[in-house]
Design a protein around this motif. Sequence first.
Motif, PDB file in Angstrom:
ATOM      1  N   PHE A 112     -44.337  16.943  -0.628  1.00 58.44           N
ATOM      2  CA  PHE A 112     -45.569  16.164  -0.835  1.00 58.44           C
ATOM      3  C   PHE A 112     -46.784  17.058  -1.034  1.00 58.44           C
ATOM      4  O   PHE A 112     -47.799  16.615  -1.556  1.00 58.44           O
ATOM      5  N   LYS A 113     -46.692  18.333  -0.668  1.00 58.07           N
ATOM      6  CA  LYS A 113     -47.820  19.239  -0.865  1.00 58.07           C
ATOM      7  C   LYS A 113     -48.228  19.309  -2.341  1.00 58.07           C
ATOM      8  O   LYS A 113     -49.379  19.595  -2.648  1.00 58.07           O
ATOM      9  N   ASP A 146     -43.549  24.377   3.060  1.00 58.20           N
ATOM     10  CA  ASP A 146     -43.774  23.659   1.807  1.00 58.20           C
ATOM     11  C   ASP A 146     -45.101  23.996   1.130  1.00 58.20           C
ATOM     12  O   ASP A 146     -45.178  24.052  -0.088  1.00 58.20           O
ATOM     13  N   PRO A 266     -45.119  11.211   8.851  1.00 56.07           N
ATOM     14  CA  PRO A 266     -44.627  12.411   9.554  1.00 56.07           C
ATOM     15  C   PRO A 266     -45.716  13.481   9.536  1.00 56.07           C
ATOM     16  O   PRO A 266     -46.151  13.894   8.467  1.00 56.07           O
ATOM     17  N   THR A 267     -46.145  13.903  10.702  1.00 59.22           N
ATOM     18  CA  THR A 267     -47.415  14.630  10.803  1.00 59.22           C
ATOM     19  C   THR A 267     -47.257  16.024  11.386  1.00 59.22           C
ATOM     20  O   THR A 267     -46.502  16.235  12.330  1.00 59.22           O
ATOM     21  N   GLY A 268     -48.001  16.971  10.802  1.00 61.72           N
ATOM     22  CA  GLY A 268     -48.038  18.336  11.312  1.00 61.72           C
ATOM     23  C   GLY A 268     -49.474  18.779  11.514  1.00 61.72           C
ATOM     24  O   GLY A 268     -50.024  18.736  12.599  1.00 61.72           O
ATOM     25  N   ASN A 269     -50.110  19.164  10.407  1.00 62.82           N
ATOM     26  CA  ASN A 269     -51.489  19.641  10.456  1.00 62.82           C
ATOM     27  C   ASN A 269     -52.509  18.505  10.412  1.00 62.82           C
ATOM     28  O   ASN A 269     -53.699  18.740  10.395  1.00 62.82           O
ATOM     29  N   PHE A 270     -52.037  17.271  10.344  1.00 57.28           N
ATOM     30  CA  PHE A 270     -52.871  16.070  10.399  1.00 57.28           C
ATOM     31  C   PHE A 270     -53.628  15.797   9.091  1.00 57.28           C
ATOM     32  O   PHE A 270     -54.524  14.964   9.034  1.00 57.28           O
ATOM     33  N   GLY A 271     -53.242  16.470   7.995  1.00 57.54           N
ATOM     34  CA  GLY A 271     -53.938  16.229   6.733  1.00 57.54           C
ATOM     35  C   GLY A 271     -53.534  14.914   6.089  1.00 57.54           C
ATOM     36  O   GLY A 271     -54.386  14.129   5.644  1.00 57.54           O
ATOM     37  N   ASN A 272     -52.232  14.672   6.064  1.00 59.83           N
ATOM     38  CA  ASN A 272     -51.705  13.491   5.398  1.00 59.83           C
ATOM     39  C   ASN A 272     -52.192  12.204   6.066  1.00 59.83           C
ATOM     40  O   ASN A 272     -52.710  11.295   5.417  1.00 59.83           O
ATOM     41  N   SER A 321     -41.775  21.847   8.725  1.00 59.83           N
ATOM     42  CA  SER A 321     -43.144  21.687   8.242  1.00 59.83           C
ATOM     43  C   SER A 321     -44.014  20.957   9.252  1.00 59.83           C
ATOM     44  O   SER A 321     -45.219  20.809   9.058  1.00 59.83           O
ATOM     45  N   MET A 322     -43.397  20.460  10.316  1.00 55.32           N
ATOM     46  CA  MET A 322     -44.158  19.796  11.378  1.00 55.32           C
ATOM     47  C   MET A 322     -44.105  20.599  12.673  1.00 55.32           C
ATOM     48  O   MET A 322     -44.510  20.110  13.721  1.00 55.32           O
ATOM     49  N   HIS A 400     -37.959  15.348   7.797  1.00 57.39           N
ATOM     50  CA  HIS A 400     -39.336  14.943   8.106  1.00 57.39           C
ATOM     51  C   HIS A 400     -39.495  13.432   7.965  1.00 57.39           C
ATOM     52  O   HIS A 400     -40.083  12.764   8.814  1.00 57.39           O
ATOM     53  N   THR A 426     -41.961  12.824   2.795  1.00 57.04           N
ATOM     54  CA  THR A 426     -42.723  14.012   2.435  1.00 57.04           C
ATOM     55  C   THR A 426     -41.924  15.131   1.778  1.00 57.04           C
ATOM     56  O   THR A 426     -42.502  16.104   1.325  1.00 57.04           O
ATOM     57  N   ALA A 427     -40.602  15.029   1.767  1.00 54.84           N
ATOM     58  CA  ALA A 427     -39.833  16.074   1.088  1.00 54.84           C
ATOM     59  C   ALA A 427     -38.540  15.497   0.542  1.00 54.84           C
ATOM     60  O   ALA A 427     -37.989  14.535   1.080  1.00 54.84           O
TER      61      ALA A 427
HETATM   62  C1  LIG Z   1     -46.771  19.571   5.377  1.00 53.39           C
HETATM   63  C2  LIG Z   1     -45.677  18.634   5.634  1.00 53.39           C
HETATM   64  C3  LIG Z   1     -45.780  17.655   6.622  1.00 53.39           C
HETATM   65  C4  LIG Z   1     -46.992  17.544   7.519  1.00 53.39           C
HETATM   66  O1  LIG Z   1     -48.132  17.107   6.818  1.00 53.39           O
HETATM   67  P1  LIG Z   1     -49.580  17.346   7.449  1.00 53.39           P
HETATM   68  O2  LIG Z   1     -50.521  16.915   6.380  1.00 53.39           O
HETATM   69  O3  LIG Z   1     -49.673  18.797   7.740  1.00 53.39           O
HETATM   70  O4  LIG Z   1     -49.658  16.491   8.658  1.00 53.39           O
HETATM   71  C5  LIG Z   1     -44.728  16.772   6.779  1.00 53.39           C
HETATM   72  N1  LIG Z   1     -43.607  16.880   6.034  1.00 53.39           N
HETATM   73  C6  LIG Z   1     -43.473  17.808   5.080  1.00 53.39           C
HETATM   74  C7  LIG Z   1     -42.199  17.885   4.324  1.00 53.39           C
HETATM   75  C8  LIG Z   1     -44.493  18.707   4.844  1.00 53.39           C
HETATM   76  O5  LIG Z   1     -44.339  19.650   3.898  1.00 53.39           O
END
Ligand SMILES: *Cc1c(COP(=O)(O)O)cnc(C)c1O
Length: 495
Positions: A112-113, A146, A266-272, A321-322, A400, A426-427
Amino acid sequence: MNYLSTRNKDLRMSATQAIAKGLAPDGGLMTPAVLPRLPSSAVETMKEMSYQQRVVYIMNSFLEGFAASELTTYASEAYGGGKFSHEDVAPVHKLDDGTYCLELWHGPTCAFKDMALQMLPHLLTASLEKNDEKKTVCILVATSGDTGKAALEGFRNVDKTKILVFYPKDGVSEIQELQMVTQEGGNVGVCSVVGNFDDAQAGVKTLFADEELAAKLAERGYFLSSANSINWGRVLPQIVYYASAYCDLLKSGAVTKGQQINVCVPTGNFGNILAAYYAKEMGIPINRLICASNHNNVLTDFINTGTYDRNRTFYNTISPSMDILVSSNLERMLFELSGRNDKQVREYMAQLSEYGSYRVDSASRTKLKKLFSAGYCDDDQTMAMIAKMWKDKEYLIDPHTAVAFHVLDEYRANTGDDTVTVTVSTASPFKFCSSVLTALGVKNHKPGVEVLDQLSQHTGVPVPMPLARLKNRQRRFNGVTEKSAMMDCVLDMLK
Ligand SMILES: *Cc1c(COP(=O)(O)O)cnc(C)c1O
């Protein structure tokens, strides 16, 4: 429209400056001074548009200093011309009457990046030009997998740019690593860092703060900028697909005009998920934002308790990625939760850097609870969801996405909330073949890129073209660095 720093509202910039700089000089994140509200007719209007037209419609209200005709060009270069393998760019896949999956991985790197990083180079290079910048920008990226590839692909051979990507040596999948170390292009560099994602990210942050380095690079005609999701130019393109998904649901009759939906991210850096919040604030009918985490459940705890505490074990999971303990974009959310109180954000961030934790006040906690729900799952539960989704729906998902579906199931069981929900995918599952094959009960995995065909043969789902092409690529980058020596990599690349 002006942009201001989350740590100092008097620190203002134009849109082009905010995008060109990436980060405010005080360490804060540049955020729109006012969030535009969409007219009530917006969804009806966008419903009939292509994805590219929706991009222009949404982004235009945030980007003073850009003509609509410019944005139209960027949108067609970023999302048109066969860059995405699906003509809808970000299609919505129906699973049942109340459950939809927004597929954000049809771009050139299958994650999704791409949604943001195909657009960012256009916004960035135009912003630099509009600010009369003569130096060459060097994009530094810390990636948990990613982002790095998507940024490399987005900036590959873009004039007046260089890009250098750092990834954690043991924190990305084999396919992810292959995608990066085989990257083509004359302006790219890739190096692995000993440590985890937070080490790589902290290292990059240190480089950005180093004034001596900046002076040295300026002499050589360079300056550093970021493509990490803290750059407003990353967040903005992500708002579009939430609006777009809603339009598609309306168009297909899945919802009626004005009907609220939930989104599960699905959240990691909280951007999405932050982009989903902005879409909601702009007027897209979104009710609850469901934040899904893996075993690194720092956000789950934050949303449920109001205390953010990064002092905990870091886990390497099958959804790498999370694998994050410090979610950078949360700062923008804190800014909104606190009623745009820059002083308070500054205090929270100071506590985070000093103690690794902070607790938001009760007004913020109330807002947080009203907007968000949160849950998490471990690797076994992630695997079980991949298997279940394949068995029940013949729908192949990556780890994810599986985390999100698990959290959604739990949310529904706990609350009885049957609101139509869009889960964000997201992937592509082919980025994580080994985990997916294991989940499907396949034991002996083929080495290297052969595993792509193995998963394809087992499921009958074709390998996405960008990954299939990896088979014929040469490895170009072998560098490994300690966190403390990352500066040498930068100086080496920008000789
Ligand atoms: C980056 C990523 C996330 C997390 O997204 P954030 O915007 O960082 O919360 C989730 N899944 C995948 C596959 C990613 O590449």
